[in-house]
Design a protein around this motif. Structure first.
Motif, mmCIF file in Angstrom:
data_model
loop_
_atom_site.group_PDB
_atom_site.id
_atom_site.type_symbol
_atom_site.label_atom_id
_atom_site.label_comp_id
_atom_site.label_asym_id
_atom_site.label_seq_id
_atom_site.Cartn_x
_atom_site.Cartn_y
_atom_site.Cartn_z
ATOM 1 N N LEU A 162 -69.362 52.950 -8.207
ATOM 2 C CA LEU A 162 -68.433 54.056 -8.447
ATOM 3 C C LEU A 162 -68.858 54.857 -9.671
ATOM 4 O O LEU A 162 -68.816 56.100 -9.667
ATOM 5 N N GLN A 163 -69.293 54.181 -10.730
ATOM 6 C CA GLN A 163 -69.716 54.897 -11.933
ATOM 7 C C GLN A 163 -70.976 55.723 -11.679
ATOM 8 O O GLN A 163 -71.105 56.848 -12.172
ATOM 9 N N LEU A 165 -71.731 57.033 -8.821
ATOM 10 C CA LEU A 165 -71.252 58.141 -7.999
ATOM 11 C C LEU A 165 -70.587 59.213 -8.849
ATOM 12 O O LEU A 165 -70.828 60.417 -8.655
ATOM 13 N N LEU A 166 -69.759 58.809 -9.791
ATOM 14 C CA LEU A 166 -69.036 59.773 -10.624
ATOM 15 C C LEU A 166 -69.986 60.597 -11.496
ATOM 16 O O LEU A 166 -69.626 61.700 -11.927
ATOM 17 N N ARG A 167 -71.188 60.075 -11.734
ATOM 18 C CA ARG A 167 -72.168 60.802 -12.549
ATOM 19 C C ARG A 167 -73.151 61.622 -11.715
ATOM 20 O O ARG A 167 -74.077 62.238 -12.259
ATOM 21 N N MET A 171 -71.331 66.049 -8.171
ATOM 22 C CA MET A 171 -69.921 65.706 -8.310
ATOM 23 C C MET A 171 -69.186 66.840 -9.037
ATOM 24 O O MET A 171 -69.736 67.463 -9.945
ATOM 25 N N ARG A 176 -64.049 64.147 -8.681
ATOM 26 C CA ARG A 176 -64.216 62.951 -9.507
ATOM 27 C C ARG A 176 -62.947 62.099 -9.578
ATOM 28 O O ARG A 176 -63.001 60.875 -9.321
ATOM 29 N N PRO A 177 -61.773 62.648 -9.906
ATOM 30 C CA PRO A 177 -60.582 61.797 -9.967
ATOM 31 C C PRO A 177 -60.152 61.271 -8.607
ATOM 32 O O PRO A 177 -59.534 60.204 -8.523
ATOM 33 N N GLN A 178 -60.501 61.969 -7.532
ATOM 34 C CA GLN A 178 -60.151 61.485 -6.194
ATOM 35 C C GLN A 178 -60.962 60.237 -5.850
ATOM 36 O O GLN A 178 -60.415 59.243 -5.352
ATOM 37 N N PHE A 179 -62.267 60.280 -6.096
ATOM 38 C CA PHE A 179 -63.098 59.099 -5.859
ATOM 39 C C PHE A 179 -62.662 57.943 -6.759
ATOM 40 O O PHE A 179 -62.582 56.787 -6.318
ATOM 41 N N GLU A 180 -62.387 58.247 -8.007
ATOM 42 C CA GLU A 180 -62.003 57.193 -8.943
ATOM 43 C C GLU A 180 -60.707 56.524 -8.508
ATOM 44 O O GLU A 180 -60.597 55.291 -8.520
#
Length: 343
Positions: A162-163, A165-167, A171, A176-180
């Motif tokens: 996940l981290q 992916l967020l980077r 993105m 970003r907040p949806q995936f998180e």
């Protein structure tokens, strides 16, 4: 001018020279570059007709290759009668050879070549795959190895991917907040299930990393290869890789009758050898989504090699919709109630 190289691709002839120089196998008379994916893989033919497979390990988001542990796993499984592609030691007795490429040092590992037919959708083959995976898990018990290894837990499979992916460079602040949120909800739902069964996982058992052989009596057996993701971990994740492979990974994904039949053959054959607990069944559909997060993290970590458009914006937008849909994914397990990812 010095140019930095992300990842180079040696030719098949170059890999043949590496193997001939560092392995006590004699002359390599033919070589073929099979594929470039997470690793680069080559087929080599020796003077006596024997065939071997060379894997050039790539830099990976999940951490350095755990080659000694992989070799220990293969030796352990082979000793217990489990048919796997064993690794072959080099002339020094080591499990791999380090070679210098423009991007730096990388490791080559050599394996036996396996013959057999693809699993496909033939029911007898799918049953052999499910039965063989259960037998592999049984054979994996009691492994003794001090080598560093991956642990296929939620940190390895979900939180760290996940981290990555967020980077990802594609993105957005909106996505970003949806995936998180999706990832953390998934983590909490699995954690709430309590203790799950642990096994020595193959790590990537989606039916393309095994062949099916047929003996003279007509009995079918699965033979396994590609253990570079192996490690102790959740049985539910290991079993979820196959339905993840079968399920359409798009917004309107609906199980086909053929895919459902393959899943039923597989899980019924597995349970005939190793029954599942209620908690493992409940976790199965959630780990289908975990597998997708793992894949997204692997893709994001390979952007320097594959390019940012391996994960374009429209692809990421679709993934949010797919993962949201999978929060309610259900997986029927014959003889047990359907598992529902909504928990």
């Amino acid at each position: 001018m010095h140019l930095e190289i992300a990842q180079s691709t040696p030719t098949a002839a170059a890999m043949a020279r590496v193997v001939q120089a560092h392995y006590p196998l004699g002359d390599v008379v033919a070589a073929e570059f099979l594929r470039r994916s997470f690793n680069q893989v080559y087929s080599l033919t020796l003077a006596g007709g024997r065939r071997v497979v060379a894997r050039l390990c790539a830099e990976r988001p999940r951490g350095e290759p755990r080659l000694q542990f992989e070799a220990d796993v293969l030796e352990h499984l082979r000793a217990r009668g489990c048919p796997v592609a064993a690794s072959l030691p080099n002339t020094k007795g080591d499990v791999a050879v380090r070679i210098t490429l423009p991007e730096g040092e990388r490791e080559v590992m050599l394996f036996e070549h396996l013959d057999g037919e693809a699993t496909t959708d033939l029911p007898a083959n799918v049953e052999a795959f499910g039965r063989g995976l259960a037998q592999l898990h049984a054979a994996g018990e009691g492994l003794q190895s001090d080598a560093p290894h991956y642990t296929l837990d939620l940190d390895h499979l979900l939180l760290r991917p996940l981290q990555h992916l967020l980077r990802a460079p594609t993105m957005t602040a909106d996505l970003r907040p949806q995936f998180e949120a999706l990832g953390l909800r998934l983590h909490d739902r699995i954690a709430a299930l309590g203790e799950l069964t642990q096994v020595l996982c193959h790590g990537d058992a989606h039916s393309d990393n095994n062949f099916i052989t047929v003996n003279e009596a007509g009995d079918r057996q699965a033979v396994f290869f590609d253990f570079d993701d192996t490690g102790p971990g959740c049985l539910a994740y290991e079993l979820a890789v196959y339905p993840w492979w079968l399920h359409p990974r798009n917004v309107d994904g609906v199980w086909s009758e053929k895919a459902l039949a393959r899943w039923n053959c597989f899980i019924s054959a597995y349970q005939a050898v190793r029954p599942l607990s209620d908690a493992d069944v409940a976790a199965l559909p959630m780990f289908v989504a975990v597998r997708q997060f793992w894949l997204l993290g692997e893709y994001a970590g390979r952007v320097p090699v594959w390019g940012s458009q391996a994960m374009p914006l429209d692809y990421l937008q679709r993934q949010v919709k797919v993962l949201t849909q999978w929060e309610g994914l259900a997986l029927a397990v014959p003889g047990l109630a359907a598992a529902d990812a909504s928990g």
